[in-house]
Design a protein around this motif. Structure first.
Motif, mmCIF file in Angstrom:
data_model
loop_
_atom_site.group_PDB
_atom_site.id
_atom_site.type_symbol
_atom_site.label_atom_id
_atom_site.label_comp_id
_atom_site.label_asym_id
_atom_site.label_seq_id
_atom_site.Cartn_x
_atom_site.Cartn_y
_atom_site.Cartn_z
ATOM 1 N N PRO A 192 -8.365 84.511 36.305
ATOM 2 C CA PRO A 192 -8.928 83.507 37.265
ATOM 3 C C PRO A 192 -8.142 82.280 37.923
ATOM 4 O O PRO A 192 -7.422 81.750 37.314
ATOM 5 N N LEU A 193 -8.388 81.995 39.161
ATOM 6 C CA LEU A 193 -7.654 81.122 39.837
ATOM 7 C C LEU A 193 -7.959 79.813 39.192
ATOM 8 O O LEU A 193 -9.264 79.421 38.958
ATOM 9 N N PRO A 194 -7.052 78.939 38.750
ATOM 10 C CA PRO A 194 -7.344 77.672 37.956
ATOM 11 C C PRO A 194 -8.397 76.785 39.177
ATOM 12 O O PRO A 194 -8.143 76.527 40.193
ATOM 13 N N PHE A 195 -9.293 75.812 38.439
ATOM 14 C CA PHE A 195 -10.163 74.994 39.265
ATOM 15 C C PHE A 195 -8.998 73.827 39.666
ATOM 16 O O PHE A 195 -8.057 73.581 38.789
ATOM 17 N N PRO A 196 -9.218 73.236 40.771
ATOM 18 C CA PRO A 196 -8.545 72.179 41.072
ATOM 19 C C PRO A 196 -8.837 70.914 40.217
ATOM 20 O O PRO A 196 -9.710 70.849 39.624
ATOM 21 N N ASP A 197 -7.721 69.902 40.473
ATOM 22 C CA ASP A 197 -8.032 68.934 39.482
ATOM 23 C C ASP A 197 -9.119 67.793 40.426
ATOM 24 O O ASP A 197 -9.039 67.682 41.537
ATOM 25 N N PRO A 198 -10.163 67.247 39.576
ATOM 26 C CA PRO A 198 -10.991 66.416 40.168
ATOM 27 C C PRO A 198 -10.165 65.185 40.933
ATOM 28 O O PRO A 198 -9.081 64.809 40.461
ATOM 29 N N LEU A 199 -10.803 64.678 41.980
ATOM 30 C CA LEU A 199 -10.198 63.606 42.571
ATOM 31 C C LEU A 199 -10.043 62.137 41.616
ATOM 32 O O LEU A 199 -11.112 62.083 40.726
ATOM 33 N N PRO A 200 -9.082 61.400 41.844
ATOM 34 C CA PRO A 200 -9.077 60.114 40.859
ATOM 35 C C PRO A 200 -10.198 59.384 41.094
ATOM 36 O O PRO A 200 -10.703 59.039 42.213
ATOM 37 N N GLU A 201 -10.539 58.477 39.993
ATOM 38 C CA GLU A 201 -11.562 57.559 40.154
ATOM 39 C C GLU A 201 -10.930 56.228 41.142
ATOM 40 O O GLU A 201 -9.595 56.233 41.239
ATOM 41 N N GLU A 202 -11.623 55.756 41.614
ATOM 42 C CA GLU A 202 -11.448 54.576 42.496
ATOM 43 C C GLU A 202 -10.440 53.519 41.779
ATOM 44 O O GLU A 202 -9.473 53.178 42.463
ATOM 45 N N SER A 203 -10.491 53.411 40.549
ATOM 46 C CA SER A 203 -9.611 52.297 39.851
ATOM 47 C C SER A 203 -8.045 53.125 39.748
ATOM 48 O O SER A 203 -7.201 52.202 39.866
ATOM 49 N N GLU A 204 -8.341 54.337 39.398
ATOM 50 C CA GLU A 204 -6.985 55.052 39.373
ATOM 51 C C GLU A 204 -6.245 54.956 40.743
ATOM 52 O O GLU A 204 -4.923 54.668 40.850
ATOM 53 N N MET A 205 -7.115 55.285 41.795
ATOM 54 C CA MET A 205 -6.429 55.111 43.239
ATOM 55 C C MET A 205 -5.790 53.742 43.488
ATOM 56 O O MET A 205 -4.874 53.558 44.096
ATOM 57 N N THR A 206 -6.839 52.696 42.944
ATOM 58 C CA THR A 206 -6.182 51.463 43.315
ATOM 59 C C THR A 206 -4.867 51.233 42.552
ATOM 60 O O THR A 206 -3.934 50.503 43.081
ATOM 61 N N GLU A 207 -4.857 51.770 41.384
ATOM 62 C CA GLU A 207 -3.431 51.499 40.553
ATOM 63 C C GLU A 207 -2.498 52.140 41.101
ATOM 64 O O GLU A 207 -1.246 51.584 41.110
ATOM 65 N N GLU A 208 -2.591 53.256 41.641
ATOM 66 C CA GLU A 208 -1.551 54.218 42.163
ATOM 67 C C GLU A 208 -1.142 53.253 43.657
ATOM 68 O O GLU A 208 0.035 53.467 43.803
#
Length: 248
Positions: free
Chosen positions: A180-196
């Protein structure tokens, strides 16, 4: 008929008009009327949404939708429900490995496969014109509305408008594979995006500091012997000074 008759008719008509006018005025006295700008809670006999009126009719504002989180939706999908949804397609499609094609192609291993590539099936020109693979995104849009995704397709299925059912079905199709084709990773949470974003800004600041330091070192190397280069702050201040009266 003499003049007396016509005088009586005219008198009756005039009396009727006067009676209507009198009734109208009496109604205004008993129930005062107001212009739209004069309406309040006190002079209206039923509830009114004043905020909606003042905002121009209460039209709903468009809802901004973010990107589809395929990783999260697929991870939470119900495969058993997807199998039940797939029964609607059983009249045209076979889901067994090595099964024969029907009105539509066999769908074993369809996730991740090239579009219009199943052996032995004659695809419509609309599907043959599509390029790429059956990614999760492509399957989602195609199952939602085949005619919109591939105009001219021979597939008569109108599509699934229910997003939850679509992802349940896609999760079930994902299971129909030896690899099976792997599922994509969930989108990062808003806090994770802010940290990035903060990390990126910090890295950019450090890079600019290094560039400024390197520029200072080069300026020092190019300066004549015995003369130190003026600080960047002094140069900037000098550039911003206005000429004084009486200067050259």
């Amino acid at each position: 008929m003499g003049d007396l008759f016509w005088n009586k008719v005219a008198g009756v008509l005039i009396g009727a008009v006067l009676a209507v006018m009198a009734i109208t005025e009496l109604g205004h006295l008993l129930v005062p009327s107001h212009g739209a700008h004069e309406l309040t809670d006190e002079n209206t006999s039923y509830p009114v949404d004043w905020a909606a009126i003042e905002s121009g009719g209460g039209e709903a504002e468009p809802v901004e939708e973010g990107p589809t989180d395929y990783g999260l939706l697929l991870a939470n999908a119900d495969i058993s429900n997807g199998e039940r949804v797939a029964r609607r397609c059983a009249a045209c499609h076979n889901f067994e490995q090595g099964g024969a094609n029907g009105v539509g192609p066999n769908l074993w291993g369809v996730v991740g496969a090239d579009i219009a590539s199943h052996a032995g099936f004659s695809y419509s020109a609309a599907l043959q014109a599509l390029e790429g693979e059956w990614t999760y995104e492509a399957l989602n849009h195609f199952i939602e509305s085949p005619a919109s995704y591939a105009p001219g397709t021979a597939m008569s299925f109108r599509g699934l408008s229910d997003e939850a059912q679509r992802f349940d079905l896609i999760a079930y199709l994902h299971s129909l594979s030896d690899n099976p084709l792997p599922f994509p990773d969930p989108l990062p949470e808003e806090s994770e995006m802010t940290e990035e974003v903060s990390d990126m800004a910090e890295q950019a600041g450090e890079a600019m500091g290094d560039m400024a330091e390197e520029a200072g070192e080069r300026a020092a190397e190019m300066a004549p012997e015995g003369e130190e280069p003026a600080p960047a702050e002094d140069d900037a201040a000098a550039a911003g000074e206005e000429p004084q009266e009486g200067g050259h």
